[in-house]
Design an enzyme around this catalytic site. Structure first.
Site, PDB file in Angstrom:
ATOM      1  N   GLY A  34       0.825  -1.218   0.000  1.00  0.00           N
ATOM      2  CA  GLY A  34       0.000   0.000   0.000  1.00  0.00           C
ATOM      3  C   GLY A  34       0.856   1.263   0.000  1.00  0.00           C
ATOM      4  O   GLY A  34       1.862   1.337  -0.716  1.00  0.00           O
ATOM      5  N   GLY A  39      -2.545  -1.893  -7.682  1.00  0.00           N
ATOM      6  CA  GLY A  39      -1.771  -3.118  -7.933  1.00  0.00           C
ATOM      7  C   GLY A  39      -1.611  -3.382  -9.428  1.00  0.00           C
ATOM      8  O   GLY A  39      -0.536  -3.777  -9.886  1.00  0.00           O
ATOM      9  N   ASP A  40      -2.668  -3.141 -10.195  1.00  0.00           N
ATOM     10  CA  ASP A  40      -2.616  -3.377 -11.648  1.00  0.00           C
ATOM     11  C   ASP A  40      -1.601  -2.437 -12.301  1.00  0.00           C
ATOM     12  O   ASP A  40      -0.861  -2.826 -13.210  1.00  0.00           O
ATOM     13  CB  ASP A  40      -3.992  -3.155 -12.288  1.00  0.00           C
ATOM     14  CG  ASP A  40      -5.068  -3.986 -11.623  1.00  0.00           C
ATOM     15  OD1 ASP A  40      -4.724  -5.021 -11.012  1.00  0.00           O
ATOM     16  OD2 ASP A  40      -6.247  -3.594 -11.695  1.00  0.00           O
TER      17      ASP A  40
HETATM   18  N1  LIG Z   1      -1.903   5.492  -0.492  1.00  0.00           N
HETATM   19  C1  LIG Z   1      -0.956   5.309  -1.405  1.00  0.00           C
HETATM   20  N2  LIG Z   1      -0.081   6.303  -1.721  1.00  0.00           N
HETATM   21  C2  LIG Z   1       0.884   6.124  -2.645  1.00  0.00           C
HETATM   22  N3  LIG Z   1       1.066   4.972  -3.307  1.00  0.00           N
HETATM   23  C3  LIG Z   1       0.248   3.962  -3.027  1.00  0.00           C
HETATM   24  C4  LIG Z   1      -0.815   4.061  -2.076  1.00  0.00           C
HETATM   25  N4  LIG Z   1      -1.468   2.877  -2.038  1.00  0.00           N
HETATM   26  C5  LIG Z   1      -0.843   2.077  -2.926  1.00  0.00           C
HETATM   27  N5  LIG Z   1       0.183   2.721  -3.520  1.00  0.00           N
HETATM   28  C6  LIG Z   1       1.124   2.189  -4.505  1.00  0.00           C
HETATM   29  O1  LIG Z   1       0.499   1.110  -5.182  1.00  0.00           O
HETATM   30  C7  LIG Z   1       1.237  -0.102  -4.968  1.00  0.00           C
HETATM   31  C8  LIG Z   1       0.273  -1.266  -4.927  1.00  0.00           C
HETATM   32  O2  LIG Z   1      -0.663  -1.036  -3.885  1.00  0.00           O
HETATM   33  P1  LIG Z   1      -1.261  -2.204  -2.975  1.00  0.00           P
HETATM   34  O3  LIG Z   1      -0.188  -2.815  -2.149  1.00  0.00           O
HETATM   35  O4  LIG Z   1      -2.411  -1.621  -2.267  1.00  0.00           O
HETATM   36  O5  LIG Z   1      -1.681  -3.252  -4.099  1.00  0.00           O
HETATM   37  P2  LIG Z   1      -2.846  -4.329  -4.110  1.00  0.00           P
HETATM   38  O6  LIG Z   1      -3.272  -4.645  -2.710  1.00  0.00           O
HETATM   39  O7  LIG Z   1      -2.376  -5.441  -4.965  1.00  0.00           O
HETATM   40  O8  LIG Z   1      -3.975  -3.518  -4.865  1.00  0.00           O
HETATM   41  P3  LIG Z   1      -5.127  -3.984  -5.856  1.00  0.00           P
HETATM   42  O9  LIG Z   1      -6.368  -3.912  -5.038  1.00  0.00           O
HETATM   43  O10 LIG Z   1      -5.095  -2.983  -6.952  1.00  0.00           O
HETATM   44  O11 LIG Z   1      -4.827  -5.377  -6.315  1.00  0.00           O
HETATM   45  C9  LIG Z   1       2.019   0.139  -3.686  1.00  0.00           C
HETATM   46  O12 LIG Z   1       3.170  -0.658  -3.614  1.00  0.00           O
HETATM   47  C10 LIG Z   1       2.358   1.634  -3.804  1.00  0.00           C
HETATM   48  O13 LIG Z   1       3.484   1.823  -4.632  1.00  0.00           O
HETATM   49 MG   LIG Z   2      -3.549  -6.776  -6.050  1.00  0.00          MG
END
Ligand SMILES: Nc1ncnc2c1ncn2[C@@H]1O[C@H](COP(=O)(O)OP(=O)(O)OP(=O)(O)O)[C@@H](O)[C@H]1O
Ligand SMILES: [Mg+2]
Length: 316
Positions: free
Chosen positions: A226, A255-256
């Site tokens: 995140g 994430g995408d």
């Molecule tokens: N609040 C935030 N501010 C800045 N960057 C963020 C934030 N949230 C996510 N990111 C960026 O996005 C990347 C992926 O986010 P996250 O870890 O939430 O992915 P995910 O849980 O796989 O999300 P998704 O639901 O899209 O599959 C993080 O590593 C970060 O670089």
């Molecule tokens: Mg994801």
């Protein structure tokens, strides 16, 4: 004829996102609203769009309700994205997002989509293999009707000399697929913890967990965390990348966007630091994009490049 794109994305469970904005939902009444927005989505579809922003052509492939194929084609064509959807009887998922502007509340209603089949999966595998992509991104959840091994089946069917397979999935489908040898996985913290069956409370635990996947044969492991950024365990370095502070508008698709950055980095043969910057720049641009703009807003390349440059990269 132009050559087939080097990259293909696969979405087994695409969706149409229907967003309706209204001040307040009057339950049991007729609610008249302004125009609703219907946007083709699904993880691999989102990855293809972000790749287009980065200047990387791709084919968006997958299983899709027959009636929805024209809408996906029409949405993706202006981005220069080719499509290869194997038709399923019926329609894809339609995810309804009710945005109540007075309370600032969003209600999601996500019905199940078209029933898939092993026959359709095998047909998709043949079609993808015939496209001979160098990189394939397999992303998202499984539709009803497929065994939990569906991603593993596709990974094995697509394995070919020099072809790189990237996987972003979760739960039992992810677990079953890791053994099939993807070149890169991008779980978030809880997906990795679920896979390993233990809590990963701190950075040291994440590094140990990611290295366990490397020991199981996954060449590159990226664990997103995140707003804290992400861990990159890559062949030439282990890094932590922290995104710059951005005005957060949505975390949907973060994430995408990161997976798209990782895919472009692999296609370009970037080193670990450049990979971490590009992936994090894409993700940060996605969370700060103008979601009110038509199509949910697509980040600008200049913003991605600026955010990539401002990303803090630490060697572990
Ligand atoms: N609040 C935030 N501010 C800045 N960057 C963020 C934030 N949230 C996510 N990111 C960026 O996005 C990347 C992926 O986010 P996250 O870890 O939430 O992915 P995910 O849980 O796989 O999300 P998704 O639901 O899209 O599959 C993080 O590593 C970060 O670089
Ligand atoms: Mg994801």
């Amino acid at each position: 004829m132009s050559p087939e794109p080097r990259i293909a994305t696969v979405t087994l469970s695409p969706a149409l996102d229907l967003t309706i904005r209204l001040p307040e939902l009057e339950r049991g009444e007729v609610n008249r609203t302004g125009p609703a927005e219907l946007r083709p989505a699904g993880k691999g579809v989102n990855v293809a769009v972000m790749l287009a922003v980065l200047g990387e052509g791709s084919t968006a492939a997958g299983l899709l309700g027959e009636a929805d194929i024209p809408a996906f084609d029409a949405f993706l064509r202006p981005f220069g994205i080719a499509t290869a959807f194997e038709p399923l009887p019926g329609r894809c998922r339609i995810n309804v997002k009710l945005v109540e502007t007075v309370a600032g509340q969003v209600t999601d209603v996500n019905p199940a989509g078209a029933q898939a089949s092993r026959t359709a999966l095998d047909a998709l595998a043949r079609r993808l293999d015939a496209l001979a992509p160098e990189i394939v991104v397999l992303a998202g959840s499984l539709p009803p009707g497929l065994p939990v091994e569906a991603w593993a089946i596709l990974l094995r069917a697509l394995a070919a000399d020099g072809r790189k397979l990237l996987l972003d999935s979760s739960g039992p489908a992810f677990e079953a697929a890791v053994a099939a040898g993807p070149a890169l996985v991008k779980p978030n913290r809880s997906e990795l913890a679920g896979l390993l069956g233990r809590a990963l409370p701190d950075r040291a635990a994440l590094v140990a967990g990611a290295r366990e996947l490397v020991a199981r044969g996954v060449e590159r492991v990226v664990v997103s965390a995140g707003g804290d950024g992400a861990l990159f365990v890559l062949p030439d370095a282990t890094l932590w990348a922290r995104p710059p502070k951005v005005a957060l508008t949505t975390t949907v698709g973060a994430g995408d966007a990161m997976v798209a950055g990782l895919t472009a980095a692999l296609a370009r043969g970037l080193d670990a630091e450049a990979t971490a910057r590009l992936a994090t720049g894409c993700a940060a641009a996605a969370v700060s994009r103008d979601v009110g703009a038509p199509g949910g807003g697509v980040p600008a390349l200049a913003d991605i490049q600026r955010l990539a440059a401002e990303t803090q990269v630490e060697r572990l």
